[in-house]
Design a protein around this motif. Sequence first.
Motif, PDB file in Angstrom:
ATOM      1  N   ASP A   1       0.816  -1.218   0.000  1.00 48.28           N
ATOM      2  CA  ASP A   1       0.000   0.000   0.000  1.00 48.28           C
ATOM      3  C   ASP A   1       0.846   1.263   0.000  1.00 48.28           C
ATOM      4  N   GLU A   2       1.985   1.228   0.699  1.00 49.66           N
ATOM      5  CA  GLU A   2       2.852   2.411   0.746  1.00 49.66           C
ATOM      6  C   GLU A   2       3.341   2.795  -0.654  1.00 49.66           C
ATOM      7  N   CYS A   3       3.612   1.814  -1.489  1.00 56.15           N
ATOM      8  CA  CYS A   3       4.039   2.095  -2.870  1.00 56.15           C
ATOM      9  C   CYS A   3       2.902   2.731  -3.664  1.00 56.15           C
TER      10      CYS A   3
ATOM     11  N   ARG B   1       2.442   6.376  -2.731  1.00 57.99           N
ATOM     12  CA  ARG B   1       3.432   7.239  -3.381  1.00 57.99           C
ATOM     13  C   ARG B   1       3.083   7.486  -4.841  1.00 57.99           C
ATOM     14  N   VAL B   2       2.623   6.451  -5.528  1.00 58.05           N
ATOM     15  CA  VAL B   2       2.227   6.606  -6.937  1.00 58.05           C
ATOM     16  C   VAL B   2       1.064   7.586  -7.040  1.00 58.05           C
ATOM     17  N   PHE B   3       0.035   7.415  -6.204  1.00 63.85           N
ATOM     18  CA  PHE B   3      -1.130   8.284  -6.275  1.00 63.85           C
ATOM     19  C   PHE B   3      -0.785   9.715  -5.886  1.00 63.85           C
ATOM     20  N   LYS B   4       0.061   9.888  -4.881  1.00 67.56           N
ATOM     21  CA  LYS B   4       0.488  11.238  -4.497  1.00 67.56           C
ATOM     22  C   LYS B   4       1.279  11.892  -5.620  1.00 67.56           C
ATOM     23  N   PHE B   5       2.125  11.122  -6.294  1.00 69.85           N
ATOM     24  CA  PHE B   5       2.895  11.646  -7.421  1.00 69.85           C
ATOM     25  C   PHE B   5       1.954  12.099  -8.542  1.00 69.85           C
ATOM     26  N   LEU B   6       0.933  11.319  -8.807  1.00 70.00           N
ATOM     27  CA  LEU B   6      -0.003  11.662  -9.882  1.00 70.00           C
ATOM     28  C   LEU B   6      -0.768  12.951  -9.600  1.00 70.00           C
TER      29      LEU B   6
ATOM     30  N   GLU C   1      -9.241  -2.019  -2.746  1.00 67.03           N
ATOM     31  CA  GLU C   1      -7.922  -1.703  -2.188  1.00 67.03           C
ATOM     32  C   GLU C   1      -7.520  -0.269  -2.549  1.00 67.03           C
ATOM     33  N   PHE C   2      -7.721   0.115  -3.800  1.00 65.36           N
ATOM     34  CA  PHE C   2      -7.380   1.479  -4.218  1.00 65.36           C
ATOM     35  C   PHE C   2      -8.278   2.496  -3.510  1.00 65.36           C
ATOM     36  N   LEU C   3      -9.559   2.173  -3.347  1.00 66.21           N
ATOM     37  CA  LEU C   3     -10.469   3.061  -2.633  1.00 66.21           C
ATOM     38  C   LEU C   3      -9.969   3.288  -1.209  1.00 66.21           C
ATOM     39  N   SER C   4      -9.548   2.228  -0.555  1.00 66.02           N
ATOM     40  CA  SER C   4      -9.035   2.321   0.808  1.00 66.02           C
ATOM     41  C   SER C   4      -7.778   3.198   0.865  1.00 66.02           C
TER      42      SER C   4
END
Length: 140
Positions: free
Chosen positions: A17-19, A22-27, A54-57
Amino acid sequence: MAITLTTNTAADLYLPDECWERVFKFLTDDDHYLLKDDYDNRGILNCISLVSKEFLSIINRIQFSLTLNTLAVSERIFRRFTNLTSLNLSCYNSDLNVLLHEISRFPLNLTSLNLSYQPIIPADGLRVLSQNITTLNTLK
């Protein structure tokens, strides 16, 4: 010559989830050149959250600010976004005292509250909120 085909299992494609965070924050980073002024960050997060539970969470955990402007605010919002630090209620069109009472019941670490453009100051709601949420340091 033999060719071996392998199939990927869910475990082979797993990222912690941590990865993903980071991807979503970067986007959604405002400084990211692809998204600057071209996309609505919340729209991107909403689309990503539709992919899987999982992505929603994960999206729920990295959502730190929220703008409420509708009458249909329910307590589910404050249960869903537990890491909120900033609330914008400048366009909220209902009784702010009631909403602030409701918000004060949740263990949020709000640091910023925007009540700009409101015709009245919701003194009663602010009083209750300040008793239960002591992390607020910016009131607009």
